[in-house]
Design a protein around this motif. Sequence first.
Motif, PDB file in Angstrom:
ATOM      1  N   SER A   1      -0.306   1.423   4.872  1.00 45.47           N
ATOM      2  CA  SER A   1      -0.609   2.846   5.127  1.00 45.47           C
ATOM      3  C   SER A   1      -1.622   2.947   6.266  1.00 45.47           C
ATOM      4  O   SER A   1      -2.338   1.986   6.575  1.00 45.47           O
ATOM      5  CB  SER A   1      -1.183   3.493   3.867  1.00 45.47           C
ATOM      6  N   MET A   2      -1.712   4.121   6.825  1.00 45.35           N
ATOM      7  CA  MET A   2      -2.691   4.363   7.892  1.00 45.35           C
ATOM      8  C   MET A   2      -4.113   4.321   7.341  1.00 45.35           C
ATOM      9  O   MET A   2      -5.053   4.004   8.054  1.00 45.35           O
ATOM     10  CB  MET A   2      -2.406   5.692   8.592  1.00 45.35           C
ATOM     11  N   LYS A   3      -4.249   4.635   6.049  1.00 41.78           N
ATOM     12  CA  LYS A   3      -5.578   4.551   5.441  1.00 41.78           C
ATOM     13  C   LYS A   3      -6.032   3.091   5.354  1.00 41.78           C
ATOM     14  O   LYS A   3      -7.159   2.748   5.754  1.00 41.78           O
ATOM     15  CB  LYS A   3      -5.554   5.155   4.038  1.00 41.78           C
ATOM     16  N   THR A   4      -5.145   2.237   4.861  1.00 39.05           N
ATOM     17  CA  THR A   4      -5.520   0.819   4.767  1.00 39.05           C
ATOM     18  C   THR A   4      -5.691   0.221   6.157  1.00 39.05           C
ATOM     19  O   THR A   4      -6.629  -0.552   6.396  1.00 39.05           O
ATOM     20  CB  THR A   4      -4.461   0.052   3.936  1.00 39.05           C
TER      21      THR A   4
ATOM     22  N   ILE B   1       4.248   5.538  -5.209  1.00 40.04           N
ATOM     23  CA  ILE B   1       5.404   5.559  -4.297  1.00 40.04           C
ATOM     24  C   ILE B   1       6.515   4.638  -4.809  1.00 40.04           C
ATOM     25  O   ILE B   1       7.699   4.936  -4.637  1.00 40.04           O
ATOM     26  CB  ILE B   1       4.953   5.235  -2.856  1.00 40.04           C
TER      27      ILE B   1
ATOM     28  N   SER C   1      -1.704  -1.242  -4.306  1.00 38.91           N
ATOM     29  CA  SER C   1      -2.701  -0.159  -4.357  1.00 38.91           C
ATOM     30  C   SER C   1      -2.245   0.932  -5.329  1.00 38.91           C
ATOM     31  O   SER C   1      -1.055   1.015  -5.679  1.00 38.91           O
ATOM     32  CB  SER C   1      -2.911   0.446  -2.959  1.00 38.91           C
TER      33      SER C   1
ATOM     34  N   ARG D   1       3.512   1.827   8.585  1.00 38.09           N
ATOM     35  CA  ARG D   1       4.599   2.832   8.462  1.00 38.09           C
ATOM     36  C   ARG D   1       3.996   4.226   8.506  1.00 38.09           C
ATOM     37  O   ARG D   1       3.262   4.625   7.612  1.00 38.09           O
ATOM     38  CB  ARG D   1       5.310   2.637   7.130  1.00 38.09           C
ATOM     39  N   GLU D   2       4.246   4.895   9.573  1.00 33.76           N
ATOM     40  CA  GLU D   2       3.883   6.306   9.705  1.00 33.76           C
ATOM     41  C   GLU D   2       4.641   6.842  10.906  1.00 33.76           C
ATOM     42  O   GLU D   2       4.961   6.096  11.831  1.00 33.76           O
ATOM     43  CB  GLU D   2       2.355   6.477   9.909  1.00 33.76           C
TER      44      GLU D   2
ATOM     45  N   THR E   1       0.842  -1.203   0.000  1.00 38.35           N
ATOM     46  CA  THR E   1       0.000   0.000   0.000  1.00 38.35           C
ATOM     47  C   THR E   1       0.878   1.254   0.000  1.00 38.35           C
ATOM     48  O   THR E   1       2.106   1.170   0.085  1.00 38.35           O
ATOM     49  CB  THR E   1      -0.980   0.009   1.197  1.00 38.35           C
ATOM     50  N   GLY E   2       0.199   2.389  -0.069  1.00 43.99           N
ATOM     51  CA  GLY E   2       0.885   3.655  -0.304  1.00 43.99           C
ATOM     52  C   GLY E   2       1.511   4.296   0.905  1.00 43.99           C
ATOM     53  O   GLY E   2       1.268   5.468   1.184  1.00 43.99           O
ATOM     54  N   ALA E   3       2.330   3.532   1.610  1.00 42.99           N
ATOM     55  CA  ALA E   3       3.148   4.125   2.677  1.00 42.99           C
ATOM     56  C   ALA E   3       4.585   4.123   2.184  1.00 42.99           C
ATOM     57  O   ALA E   3       4.938   3.378   1.269  1.00 42.99           O
ATOM     58  CB  ALA E   3       3.032   3.318   3.957  1.00 42.99           C
ATOM     59  N   SER E   4       5.400   4.939   2.809  1.00 42.39           N
ATOM     60  CA  SER E   4       6.819   4.891   2.492  1.00 42.39           C
ATOM     61  C   SER E   4       7.341   3.499   2.862  1.00 42.39           C
ATOM     62  O   SER E   4       6.837   2.869   3.786  1.00 42.39           O
ATOM     63  CB  SER E   4       7.544   5.976   3.298  1.00 42.39           C
TER      64      SER E   4
ATOM     65  N   SER F   1      -1.973   4.119  -4.786  1.00 38.62           N
ATOM     66  CA  SER F   1      -0.999   5.010  -4.135  1.00 38.62           C
ATOM     67  C   SER F   1       0.370   4.354  -4.073  1.00 38.62           C
ATOM     68  O   SER F   1       1.402   5.020  -4.240  1.00 38.62           O
ATOM     69  CB  SER F   1      -1.456   5.354  -2.720  1.00 38.62           C
TER      70      SER F   1
ATOM     71  N   ILE G   1       8.432   6.756  -6.971  1.00 42.46           N
ATOM     72  CA  ILE G   1       9.205   7.779  -6.243  1.00 42.46           C
ATOM     73  C   ILE G   1      10.409   7.156  -5.513  1.00 42.46           C
ATOM     74  O   ILE G   1      11.516   7.682  -5.555  1.00 42.46           O
ATOM     75  CB  ILE G   1       8.300   8.503  -5.205  1.00 42.46           C
TER      76      ILE G   1
HETATM   77  C1  LIG Z   1       5.560   9.914  -1.075  1.00 44.52           C
HETATM   78  C2  LIG Z   1       4.422   9.523  -0.186  1.00 44.52           C
HETATM   79  C3  LIG Z   1       4.697   8.875   1.002  1.00 44.52           C
HETATM   80  C4  LIG Z   1       3.657   8.500   1.861  1.00 44.52           C
HETATM   81  N1  LIG Z   1       3.981   7.853   3.009  1.00 44.52           N
HETATM   82  C5  LIG Z   1       3.003   7.440   3.827  1.00 44.52           C
HETATM   83  C6  LIG Z   1       3.340   6.697   4.991  1.00 44.52           C
HETATM   84  O1  LIG Z   1       4.497   6.417   5.290  1.00 44.52           O
HETATM   85  N2  LIG Z   1       2.319   6.236   5.756  1.00 44.52           N
HETATM   86  C7  LIG Z   1       0.993   6.493   5.446  1.00 44.52           C
HETATM   87  O2  LIG Z   1       0.138   6.034   6.182  1.00 44.52           O
HETATM   88  N3  LIG Z   1       0.654   7.202   4.342  1.00 44.52           N
HETATM   89  C8  LIG Z   1       1.626   7.678   3.521  1.00 44.52           C
HETATM   90  N4  LIG Z   1       1.306   8.379   2.388  1.00 44.52           N
HETATM   91  C9  LIG Z   1      -0.120   8.706   2.148  1.00 44.52           C
HETATM   92  C10 LIG Z   1      -0.868   7.524   1.499  1.00 44.52           C
HETATM   93  O3  LIG Z   1      -0.262   7.188   0.255  1.00 44.52           O
HETATM   94  C11 LIG Z   1      -2.341   7.893   1.300  1.00 44.52           C
HETATM   95  O4  LIG Z   1      -2.980   7.992   2.565  1.00 44.52           O
HETATM   96  C12 LIG Z   1      -3.091   6.906   0.443  1.00 44.52           C
HETATM   97  O5  LIG Z   1      -4.445   7.293   0.374  1.00 44.52           O
HETATM   98  C13 LIG Z   1      -2.993   5.476   0.939  1.00 44.52           C
HETATM   99  O6  LIG Z   1      -3.801   4.666   0.108  1.00 44.52           O
HETATM  100  P1  LIG Z   1      -3.697   3.067   0.118  1.00 44.52           P
HETATM  101  O7  LIG Z   1      -3.748   2.625   1.535  1.00 44.52           O
HETATM  102  O8  LIG Z   1      -4.897   2.631  -0.666  1.00 44.52           O
HETATM  103  O9  LIG Z   1      -2.428   2.690  -0.562  1.00 44.52           O
HETATM  104  C14 LIG Z   1       2.309   8.773   1.517  1.00 44.52           C
HETATM  105  C15 LIG Z   1       2.038   9.405   0.305  1.00 44.52           C
HETATM  106  C16 LIG Z   1       3.075   9.779  -0.528  1.00 44.52           C
HETATM  107  C17 LIG Z   1       2.757  10.448  -1.837  1.00 44.52           C
END
Ligand SMILES: Cc1cc2nc3c(=O)[nH]c(=O)nc-3n(C[C@H](O)[C@H](O)[C@H](O)COP(=O)(O)O)c2cc1C
Length: 186
Positions: free
Chosen positions: A85-88, A40, A34, A120-121, A8-11, A36, A43
Motif C-alpha cells: 500500500s502507499m501507506k506502507t 481486503i 496487515s 499498487r495504486e 498489506t492493504g492494497a488491492s 487492512s 473482499i
Molecule cells: C478495498 C480497498 C482497497 C484498497 N486499495 C488500495 C490500493 O490499491 N493501494 C493503496 O495504497 N491503498 C489501498 N487501500 C487503502 C489502504 O488499505 C489503507 O491506506 C491502509 O491504511 C493501508 O494500511 P497497511 O499499509 O497497514 O496495510 C484500499 C482500501 C480498501 C478498503
Amino acid sequence: MKIVVGITGASGVVYGIRLLEVLSDIAETYLIISESAKKIIAIETEYELEEIYALASHVYDNSDLAAPLSSGSVQYDGAIIAPCSMKTLGGIASGISTTLITRAAEVCLKEGRKLVIIPREAPLSLIHLENMVKVKKAGAILLPASPAFYHLPKTVLDMVDFIVVKALDVFGVRVNTELIKRWGTE
Ligand SMILES: Cc1cc2nc3c(=O)[nH]c(=O)nc-3n(C[C@H](O)[C@H](O)[C@H](O)COP(=O)(O)O)c2cc1C
C-alpha cells in the motif's frame, strides 16, 4: 532460502497469497498480514485467513515489533511486500517503522538484503512517486503490479504469476517454468 512475505492493504492481495503458494515447498517463509490486508482478503478473495497462514512456515502479527524479524541479527534473505500500500510505502520511505512489515523492510535496507516492493495504486500522486524514488535509492527493488501481456495470459492467475515469477527472479528462485512463458523462450 528464508523470505519474509508482507501482505498489506492494497488491492491485489492475491499476489502475496500466490507467492506463498509457490514458495510453500521451496523456501522458509515468514508471513505478516496487515490489518487492512485482512479486510481486503475478505473482499477480494475466497481465502480464509487460516488457509493463508497454513501456506507459510511462520506467521507474525504486524504489530509484533518484538518478533525476531525486527532484528538485523536474525538472518533472512530478504522480503517481498506484495502488494504494498502507499501507506506502507510511505512508512518505509520515511524510515518510520511502526509495524513489523515496515521494520522488516527497514532491516533489509540497512543490512543490504533484498527488498522487493510490489506497489499498487492508481493514479500515483507526486508523494507516491517521491516515496518510490526514495526506497529505490535506498536499495529496494520496485516491481509494480502491472503484468505484461506478451505471454498471452488467459486467466487472472496467469497475470498474477507473471509478477510472482518476477519477484522470485530477484532472489534467484527459479520456479516451475510452467508458471509463465518467458519472452524469447520456446
Ligand atoms: C478495498 C480497498 C482497497 C484498497 N486499495 C488500495 C490500493 O490499491 N493501494 C493503496 O495504497 N491503498 C489501498 N487501500 C487503502 C489502504 O488499505 C489503507 O491506506 C491502509 O491504511 C493501508 O494500511 P497497511 O499499509 O497497514 O496495510 C484500499 C482500501 C480498501 C478498503
